[in-house]
Design a protein around this motif. Structure first.
Motif, PDB file in Angstrom:
ATOM      1  N   MET A  28      51.923  51.719  48.143  1.00  0.00           N
ATOM      2  CA  MET A  28      52.479  50.431  47.696  1.00  0.00           C
ATOM      3  C   MET A  28      52.501  50.383  46.155  1.00  0.00           C
ATOM      4  SD  MET A  28      51.417  46.724  49.089  1.00  0.00           S
ATOM      5  CE  MET A  28      49.679  47.115  49.042  1.00  0.00           C
ATOM      6  N   ARG A  29      53.658  50.032  45.602  1.00  0.00           N
ATOM      7  CA  ARG A  29      53.791  49.983  44.138  1.00  0.00           C
ATOM      8  C   ARG A  29      53.887  48.526  43.663  1.00  0.00           C
ATOM      9  NH1 ARG A  29      58.284  54.731  43.355  1.00  0.00           N
ATOM     10  NH2 ARG A  29      56.817  56.473  43.389  1.00  0.00           N
ATOM     11  N   VAL A  30      53.036  48.176  42.721  1.00  0.00           N
ATOM     12  CA  VAL A  30      52.996  46.792  42.241  1.00  0.00           C
ATOM     13  C   VAL A  30      53.170  46.773  40.723  1.00  0.00           C
ATOM     14  CG1 VAL A  30      51.587  44.698  42.054  1.00  0.00           C
ATOM     15  CG2 VAL A  30      51.413  46.132  44.109  1.00  0.00           C
ATOM     16  N   LEU A  31      54.143  45.996  40.264  1.00  0.00           N
ATOM     17  CA  LEU A  31      54.293  45.785  38.827  1.00  0.00           C
ATOM     18  C   LEU A  31      53.601  44.465  38.487  1.00  0.00           C
ATOM     19  CD1 LEU A  31      55.595  46.754  36.162  1.00  0.00           C
ATOM     20  CD2 LEU A  31      57.554  45.294  36.715  1.00  0.00           C
ATOM     21  N   PHE A  32      52.538  44.548  37.680  1.00  0.00           N
ATOM     22  CA  PHE A  32      51.738  43.371  37.326  1.00  0.00           C
ATOM     23  C   PHE A  32      52.190  42.916  35.932  1.00  0.00           C
ATOM     24  CE2 PHE A  32      48.037  41.134  35.754  1.00  0.00           C
ATOM     25  CZ  PHE A  32      47.585  40.431  36.859  1.00  0.00           C
ATOM     26  N   VAL A  33      52.786  41.735  35.859  1.00  0.00           N
ATOM     27  CA  VAL A  33      53.384  41.282  34.596  1.00  0.00           C
ATOM     28  C   VAL A  33      52.518  40.179  33.997  1.00  0.00           C
ATOM     29  CG1 VAL A  33      55.521  40.548  33.494  1.00  0.00           C
ATOM     30  CG2 VAL A  33      55.596  41.688  35.735  1.00  0.00           C
ATOM     31  N   THR A  34      52.197  40.339  32.726  1.00  0.00           N
ATOM     32  CA  THR A  34      51.255  39.386  32.115  1.00  0.00           C
ATOM     33  C   THR A  34      51.555  39.171  30.633  1.00  0.00           C
ATOM     34  OG1 THR A  34      48.910  38.967  31.666  1.00  0.00           O
ATOM     35  CG2 THR A  34      49.579  41.276  31.716  1.00  0.00           C
ATOM     36  N   SER A  35      51.279  37.972  30.157  1.00  0.00           N
ATOM     37  CA  SER A  35      51.473  37.671  28.742  1.00  0.00           C
ATOM     38  C   SER A  35      50.167  37.803  27.958  1.00  0.00           C
ATOM     39  CB  SER A  35      52.041  36.257  28.590  1.00  0.00           C
ATOM     40  OG  SER A  35      51.207  35.334  29.250  1.00  0.00           O
ATOM     41  N   GLU A  36      49.062  38.167  28.639  1.00  0.00           N
ATOM     42  CA  GLU A  36      47.778  38.410  27.969  1.00  0.00           C
ATOM     43  C   GLU A  36      47.100  39.590  28.643  1.00  0.00           C
ATOM     44  OE1 GLU A  36      45.131  35.031  27.873  1.00  0.00           O
ATOM     45  OE2 GLU A  36      46.800  33.657  27.606  1.00  0.00           O
ATOM     46  N   LEU A  37      46.296  40.317  27.886  1.00  0.00           N
ATOM     47  CA  LEU A  37      45.600  41.465  28.482  1.00  0.00           C
ATOM     48  C   LEU A  37      44.305  41.718  27.713  1.00  0.00           C
ATOM     49  CD1 LEU A  37      45.751  43.832  30.539  1.00  0.00           C
ATOM     50  CD2 LEU A  37      46.975  45.134  28.816  1.00  0.00           C
ATOM     51  N   TYR A  38      43.173  41.421  28.359  1.00  0.00           N
ATOM     52  CA  TYR A  38      41.861  41.698  27.770  1.00  0.00           C
ATOM     53  C   TYR A  38      41.677  43.207  27.681  1.00  0.00           C
ATOM     54  CZ  TYR A  38      36.816  41.720  27.093  1.00  0.00           C
ATOM     55  OH  TYR A  38      35.558  41.948  26.596  1.00  0.00           O
ATOM     56  N   PHE A  65      42.760  43.174  24.492  1.00  0.00           N
ATOM     57  CA  PHE A  65      43.682  43.217  23.345  1.00  0.00           C
ATOM     58  C   PHE A  65      44.192  41.824  22.954  1.00  0.00           C
ATOM     59  CE2 PHE A  65      44.449  47.029  26.096  1.00  0.00           C
ATOM     60  CZ  PHE A  65      43.545  47.848  25.430  1.00  0.00           C
ATOM     61  N   VAL A  66      44.644  41.062  23.940  1.00  0.00           N
ATOM     62  CA  VAL A  66      45.199  39.727  23.674  1.00  0.00           C
ATOM     63  C   VAL A  66      44.677  38.800  24.759  1.00  0.00           C
ATOM     64  CG1 VAL A  66      47.306  38.365  23.415  1.00  0.00           C
ATOM     65  CG2 VAL A  66      47.325  40.796  22.855  1.00  0.00           C
ATOM     66  N   LYS A  67      43.905  37.778  24.330  1.00  0.00           N
ATOM     67  CA  LYS A  67      43.348  36.866  25.333  1.00  0.00           C
ATOM     68  C   LYS A  67      43.269  35.452  24.768  1.00  0.00           C
ATOM     69  CE  LYS A  67      38.981  35.557  27.369  1.00  0.00           C
ATOM     70  NZ  LYS A  67      37.632  35.838  27.786  1.00  0.00           N
ATOM     71  N   THR A  68      43.793  34.466  25.513  1.00  0.00           N
ATOM     72  CA  THR A  68      43.533  33.073  25.132  1.00  0.00           C
ATOM     73  C   THR A  68      42.764  32.352  26.226  1.00  0.00           C
ATOM     74  OG1 THR A  68      45.494  32.019  26.090  1.00  0.00           O
ATOM     75  CG2 THR A  68      45.778  33.007  23.922  1.00  0.00           C
ATOM     76  N   GLY A  69      42.694  32.935  27.421  1.00  0.00           N
ATOM     77  CA  GLY A  69      41.978  32.265  28.513  1.00  0.00           C
ATOM     78  C   GLY A  69      41.790  33.187  29.696  1.00  0.00           C
ATOM     79  N   PHE A  80      19.029  23.346  28.904  1.00  0.00           N
ATOM     80  CA  PHE A  80      20.401  23.285  29.403  1.00  0.00           C
ATOM     81  C   PHE A  80      21.327  24.015  28.431  1.00  0.00           C
ATOM     82  CE2 PHE A  80      18.588  19.378  31.320  1.00  0.00           C
ATOM     83  CZ  PHE A  80      18.999  19.542  32.640  1.00  0.00           C
ATOM     84  N   GLY A  81      22.246  24.799  28.951  1.00  0.00           N
ATOM     85  CA  GLY A  81      23.231  25.477  28.106  1.00  0.00           C
ATOM     86  C   GLY A  81      24.638  24.988  28.401  1.00  0.00           C
ATOM     87  N   VAL A  82      25.516  25.089  27.382  1.00  0.00           N
ATOM     88  CA  VAL A  82      26.948  24.801  27.551  1.00  0.00           C
ATOM     89  C   VAL A  82      27.708  25.875  26.793  1.00  0.00           C
ATOM     90  CG1 VAL A  82      28.830  23.213  26.942  1.00  0.00           C
ATOM     91  CG2 VAL A  82      26.648  22.284  27.739  1.00  0.00           C
ATOM     92  N   ILE A  83      28.701  26.499  27.453  1.00  0.00           N
ATOM     93  CA  ILE A  83      29.597  27.448  26.770  1.00  0.00           C
ATOM     94  C   ILE A  83      30.987  27.072  27.212  1.00  0.00           C
ATOM     95  CG2 ILE A  83      30.249  29.875  26.454  1.00  0.00           C
ATOM     96  CD1 ILE A  83      27.404  30.476  27.732  1.00  0.00           C
ATOM     97  N   SER A  84      31.767  26.521  26.295  1.00  0.00           N
ATOM     98  CA  SER A  84      33.034  25.954  26.782  1.00  0.00           C
ATOM     99  C   SER A  84      34.002  25.646  25.661  1.00  0.00           C
ATOM    100  CB  SER A  84      32.716  24.630  27.502  1.00  0.00           C
ATOM    101  OG  SER A  84      33.870  24.083  28.065  1.00  0.00           O
ATOM    102  N   ARG A  85      35.284  25.627  26.010  1.00  0.00           N
ATOM    103  CA  ARG A  85      36.247  24.976  25.135  1.00  0.00           C
ATOM    104  C   ARG A  85      35.939  23.479  25.224  1.00  0.00           C
ATOM    105  NH1 ARG A  85      41.455  25.067  27.121  1.00  0.00           N
ATOM    106  NH2 ARG A  85      40.776  25.646  29.199  1.00  0.00           N
TER     107      ARG A  85
END
Ligand code: ADP
Length: 471
Positions: A1-11, A13-17, A294-299
């Motif tokens: 099975m061949r899958v083309l995975f299309v993405t506008s971000e790639l950890y 290298f480029v990550k916003t979320g 208590f910890g918080v890590i967040s936008r």
């Protein structure tokens, strides 16, 4: 099975979320399960710099009135990839907008072009034709619309929603620029209240729709969370699937984590307290004996519900608990947290930096982390916490509801229902009460450490979905 995975971000290298993390991990997990996956990504600077074995596959001309577009091939993260190299579109600082978060004015063209290349892959690579094209978020929304123009002889499409609140809406004047026939601009096509909706296009035409947790898959079919697309999703209900994201179990591993003072495992849980001590001492915080950190890590954005915490925290601060908060975003909310830290300087530490090392120290050193989100498609922080025996305190929504259990002897954390100050504050008091009974607390930690959020589980669910499409 061949899958083309299309993405506008790639950890990495480029990550916003979250999408960046998924794109960095899921293709690899699929490959480990013998799926032939290739990635297609825009040629941002960081992508071009990291593309190994770079070759030119094809110059594109004419293509979106551009003279500098071409498709490159090579390896990214060890995965065979296609890169749409087009400096006039992608050689900019941010993937979606400038440093002030103002969207680039030609985003419709930048991501229509990416989608067009995905849908036309049969024209470019005769050696490798995908059976499935898997697109992500509104940036890939036009892929299923373009594929539809190819009639029946086309790959199947999967569209994944990482956050339905971002929809890629543009004025109808862009229609002639994106090369779709005018009749698609209708309510049964890509029109969304008078605008062109890229996310809507994806949801309308994709063969299957997925989102990043089973609960969010149900929630977005209702008007409270569906952002206007709930009706369409209800109509397509049988094609909508929720698959929980995994976490990177190498980066987030208490046994090998290099950013923390003392490594530990389920068998050496006592050692976790050394990280707690180092965190408190390093930040100059004091805490009453028998109360949790208590910890918080967040936008710091409205989605995350942290405005509730500013008002709920004093109740347990009065008792002597401590808070370590790492987050930035909304300036008004940052100010409210600064005021909280100024009122309780010995017990509240706030950093508005983006600091991955600090995030690891908090996950290992805190006793509990708080994620009171109003909505949460998947969420990662609660899964990191569980892996470190740090108990998550979450609102019952989206991926938080699917990954944190509060049910008697099976509990791995604390869950509350209403997004209100009183519900959160009562829960924090409850956390403090359980913390006093260390036997009960340890039981929840042990349950947490027995959970598995590795990518292989999610990869298997995607493979089943792909198999359903390819027969
Ligand atoms: P979202 O994608 O909505 O921001 P997630 O929980 O899915 O929420 O992912 C957030 C990611 O960003 C996690 O990896 C978290 O550790 C990280 N993060 C958020 N804020 C910070 C910060 N100030 N410093 C370091 N890491 C952060």
């Amino acid at each position: 099975m061949r899958v083309l995975f299309v993405t506008s971000e790639l950890y990495p290298f480029v990550k916003t979320g979250g999408l960046g993390d998924v794109a960095g991990a899921l293709p690899q997990a699929l490959i480990q399960n013998n799926v032939d996956v290739r990635i297609l990504v825009p040629g941002y600077k960081a992508i071009l710099e990291n593309l190994a074995n770079k070759k030119v596959l094809r110059a594109l001309f004419p293509f979106f009135n551009l003279k500098d577009a071409r498709i490159l091939t090579g390896k990214l993260n060890g995965v065979t990839s296609y890169v749409l190299d087009c400096p006039s579109f992608y050689d900019r600082e941010g993937p979606y907008g400038d440093e002030k978060a103002k969207d680039w004015p030609d985003n419709h063209l930048r991501f229509a072009a990416l989608s067009r290349v995905a849908a036309d892959m049969h024209l470019y690579d005769a050696e490798w034709q995908p059976d499935i094209i898997h697109g992500n978020d509104w940036q890939c929304g036009l892929i299923p619309a373009y594929l539809n123009l190819r009639g029946r002889d086309r790959p199947k499409s999967v569209m994944t929603i990482h956050n339905i609140a971002y929809q890629g809406l543009f004025p109808p004047t862009i229609l002639p620029e994106i090369n779709l026939p005018p009749d698609v601009f209708s309510i049964k096509g890509i029109e969304f209240y008078g605008k062109v909706g890229f996310m809507k296009a994806g949801l309308q035409y994709a063969d299957k729709i997925t989102t990043v947790s089973p609960t969010y898959a149900v929630e977005i079919q209702g008007d409270e969370y569906g952002c206007g697309l709930d009706g369409l999703l209800r109509e397509r209900s049988k094609d909508v699937h929720g698959i929980l994201n995994g976490i990177d179990e190498e980066i987030w591993n208490p046994q090998t984590d290099k950013d923390i003072i003392q490594n530990y495992s389920a068998g050496t849980l006592k050692d976790k307290t050394k990280n707690r001590k180092a965190l408190l001492e390093g930040l100059g915080l004091s805490i009453e004996k028998g109360l949790p950190v208590f910890g918080v890590i967040s936008r710091l954005v409205s989605q995350k519900g942290l405005d509730l915490l500013v008002k709920a925290a004093p109740e347990v601060l009065k008792m002597g608990a401590a808070f370590v908060i790492l987050g930035s975003g909304d300036k008004a909310l940052e100010k409210q947290f600064q005021a909280l830290a100024a009122s309780w300087p010995a017990q509240v530490y706030l950093s508005t930096a983006y600091d991955e090392k600090m995030a690891h120290k908090i996950i290992a050193g805190a006793d509990a982390v708080i994620i009171p989100s109003r909505f949460e498609p998947c969420g990662l922080v609660q899964m990191y916490a569980i892996r470190y025996g740090t108990l998550p305190v979450v609102r019952r929504t989206g991926g938080l509801a699917d990954s944190v259990i509060e049910d008697g002897s099976k509990s791995t954390g604390f869950v509350f229902d209403l997004p209100t100050v009183s519900a959160l504050s009562e829960t924090l008091v409850r956390v403090c009460a359980l913390y006093r009974s260390q036997t009960h607390w340890k039981k929840r930690q042990t349950n947490a450490l027995a959970q598995n959020f590795g990518w292989s589980i999610s990869a298997k669910a995607y493979i089943e979905l792909y198999r359903g499409l390819t027969g």
